[in-house]
Scaffold this motif. Structure first.
Motif, short mmCIF file in Angstrom:
data_model
loop_
_atom_site.label_atom_id
_atom_site.label_comp_id
_atom_site.label_asym_id
_atom_site.label_seq_id
_atom_site.Cartn_x
_atom_site.Cartn_y
_atom_site.Cartn_z
N UNK A 1 -38.67 1.11 -18.69
CA UNK A 1 -37.94 1.85 -18.90
C UNK A 1 -36.73 2.05 -18.23
N UNK A 2 -36.71 1.62 -17.10
CA UNK A 2 -35.35 1.42 -16.34
C UNK A 2 -34.58 0.36 -17.21
N UNK A 3 -35.04 -0.86 -17.47
CA UNK A 3 -34.29 -1.60 -17.94
C UNK A 3 -33.80 -1.22 -19.53
N UNK A 4 -34.54 -0.38 -19.99
CA UNK A 4 -33.88 0.28 -21.25
C UNK A 4 -32.70 1.22 -21.26
N UNK A 5 -32.48 1.68 -19.82
CA UNK A 5 -31.47 2.57 -19.72
C UNK A 5 -31.80 3.87 -19.32
N UNK A 6 -33.03 4.12 -19.23
CA UNK A 6 -33.33 5.52 -18.85
C UNK A 6 -33.08 6.07 -17.62
N UNK A 7 -32.55 7.11 -17.27
CA UNK A 7 -31.73 7.34 -16.12
C UNK A 7 -32.56 8.45 -15.16
N UNK A 8 -33.50 9.02 -15.94
CA UNK A 8 -34.38 9.88 -15.40
C UNK A 8 -36.00 9.81 -15.90
N UNK A 9 -36.70 9.32 -15.04
CA UNK A 9 -37.98 9.20 -15.14
C UNK A 9 -39.23 9.87 -14.64
N UNK A 10 -39.92 10.75 -15.14
CA UNK A 10 -41.13 11.33 -14.39
C UNK A 10 -42.26 10.47 -14.50
N UNK B 1 -36.79 1.32 -6.37
CA UNK B 1 -35.54 2.13 -7.07
C UNK B 1 -34.52 1.51 -7.35
N UNK B 2 -33.90 2.06 -8.44
CA UNK B 2 -32.75 1.36 -9.21
C UNK B 2 -31.51 2.41 -9.04
N UNK B 3 -30.57 1.93 -8.55
CA UNK B 3 -29.30 2.99 -8.33
C UNK B 3 -28.91 3.78 -9.59
N UNK B 4 -29.02 5.14 -9.50
CA UNK B 4 -28.70 5.68 -10.41
C UNK B 4 -29.87 6.31 -11.33
N UNK B 5 -31.01 6.05 -11.07
CA UNK B 5 -32.15 6.38 -11.89
C UNK B 5 -32.97 7.50 -10.87
#
Length: 300
Positions: free
Chosen positions: A40-49, A74-78
Motif C-alpha cells: 500500500x505504501x508503494x502504491x502511494x497511500x500516505x495514510x494507512x490504518x 516507516x516511510x517518510x510522509x506516511x
C-alpha cells in the motif's frame, strides 16, 4: 467540472485494520499484514490504518497489533494509525510507538449499546481520558462517527444527531471526524443533508467520508459529498471489511474504485492505480477470495 470539487483528495486506507478485523476463519499472519502495508505504501497511500488495539478475545484478527506496528519500516510522509477505543488500547498503542490513533462513537443509541455496550453519552465520556492521555503524549486523534445515515436497529438517523455527536468529538480535540455509513444504506441526497448538518458545526476540511457499499451506493454518495467540498475519503483495498452488527453490510467501498473515479474526474490522489490493484490482489490471494473491487476485476 464544478468548481466545488476538490483538486486533491486524501485517501485514508483502512483495509489493514477495518478490512481485516472481521475476517472469518484463521487469523491472518502478521507477515501478510506487513506485506500488505508495504504494498500500500508503494502504491502511494500516505495514510494507512494499520492495527486496532482491542481485546483479542473479541477481535482475534487484531491480536498482533503491537507486532504489526513494530514490524513496519516507516516511510517518510506516511501515517500509520491505530484504532484505540479505550485508555487500555491507547496505552498499548503508545507502547508500540503509534503516532496517531482513532476513536469511534455512534450516532445511534441502539448501535452504541450493541457495539460497545454503553450509551452514546457514556462512550463520549470514556473518550475524555483517552483524549487527555493522547494530548499528553503528543499523539493526534481522529474520530469516527458510525451509523450516520442509518442504523440496523433504529432505521434512519437524524442529521442533527450526527452533527451533535460529531461536534462533541471535535470539541474534545479530534482533529478530523470521519462520517461512517456503517451499514451502507445512504443515498446521495441523504449524504448531502447529513454533511450539511455536520459542516454547520465543523469546518469542511476537518471532515471525512467513510461509506460502505452494501446497496451499491458508496460511489454515488461520495460524489455527492465531494461536490460539497469534502476532500478526505476512507476506503478499503479490494473492498475488504464489513460490519458484524449489520445484516448484509458487505464492506467498505474499494479503494481501487474510488481512485479510478477520482482520477477520471482529474482529481489528484498521489496513488498509482496499477500498484494499488496489485496490493488488493495480493491480500485477496492470501485470503483465497476474489476482490470486491469492480475496477480491479475489469483491469485484471
Amino acid at each position: 467540472m464544478s468548481a466545488k470539487f476538490p483538486r486533491r483528495v486524501k485517501i485514508v486506507e483502512v483495509g489493514a485494520r477495518d478490512g481485516l478485523q472481521n475476517e472469518p476463519g484463521d487469523v491472518v499472519a502478521t507477515s501478510i499484514k506487513l506485506e500488505l502495508i508495504r504494498r500500500l505504501e508503494q502504491a502511494g497511500l500516505s495514510y494507512i490504518e494499520a492495527a486496532s488495539f482491542v481485546s483479542p478475545k473479541w477481535v482475534p484478527q487484531m491480536g498482533d497489533a503491537a507486532e504489526v506496528i513494530g514490524g513496519i519500516e516507516p516511510k517518510p510522509g506516511v501515517t500509520y494509525a491505530a484504532l484505540t477505543p479505550n485508555l487500555k488500547g491507547l496505552e498499548g498503542a503508545l507502547e508500540a510507538g503509534v503516532k496517531e490513533v482513532a476513536i469511534f462513537g455512534a450516532a445511534s443509541e441502539s448501535f452504541s449499546q450493541k457495539n460497545i455496550n454503553c450509551s452514546v453519552a457514556e462512550s463520549l465520556n470514556r473518550f475524555e481520558a483517552v483524549m487527555e492521555r493522547a494530548k499528553a503524549a503528543d499523539v493526534r486523534v481522529r474520530g469516527y462517527v458510525s451509523t450516520v445515515m442509518g442504523c440496523p436497529y433504529e432505521g434512519e438517523i437524524a442529521p442533527q444527531k450526527v452533527a451533535e455527536v460529531a461536534d462533541i468529538m471535535y470539541q474534545m480535540g479530534c482533529y478530523e471526524i470521519s462520517l461512517g455509513d456503517t451499514i451502507g444504506v445512504g443515498t446521495p441526497l441523504k449524504a448531502k443533508r447529513m454533511l450539511e448538518a455536520v459542516s454547520g458545526k465543523i469546518p469542511m476540511p476537518q471532515l471525512a467520508a467513510h461509506f460502505h457499499d452494501t446497496y451499491g451506493q458508496a460511489l454515488p454518495n461520495l460524489l455527492a459529498v465531494l461536490e460539497e467540498g469534502l476532500a478526505v475519503v476512507d476506503s478499503s483495498v479490494a473492498g475488504l471489511g464489513g460490519c458484524p452488527y449489520a445484516k448484509g453490510a458487505s464492506g467498505n467501498v474499494a479503494t481501487e474504485d474510488v481512485v479510478y473515479m477520482l482520477h477520471g474526474m482529474e482529481i489528484e490522489t498521489g496513488i498509482d492505480l496499477p500498484k494499488l490493484i496489485s496490493a488488493g490482489n495480493y491480500i485477496m490471494d492470501q485470503l483465497g477470495r476474489e476482490t470486491r473491487s469492480k475496477v480491479a476485476r475489469a483491469l485484471g
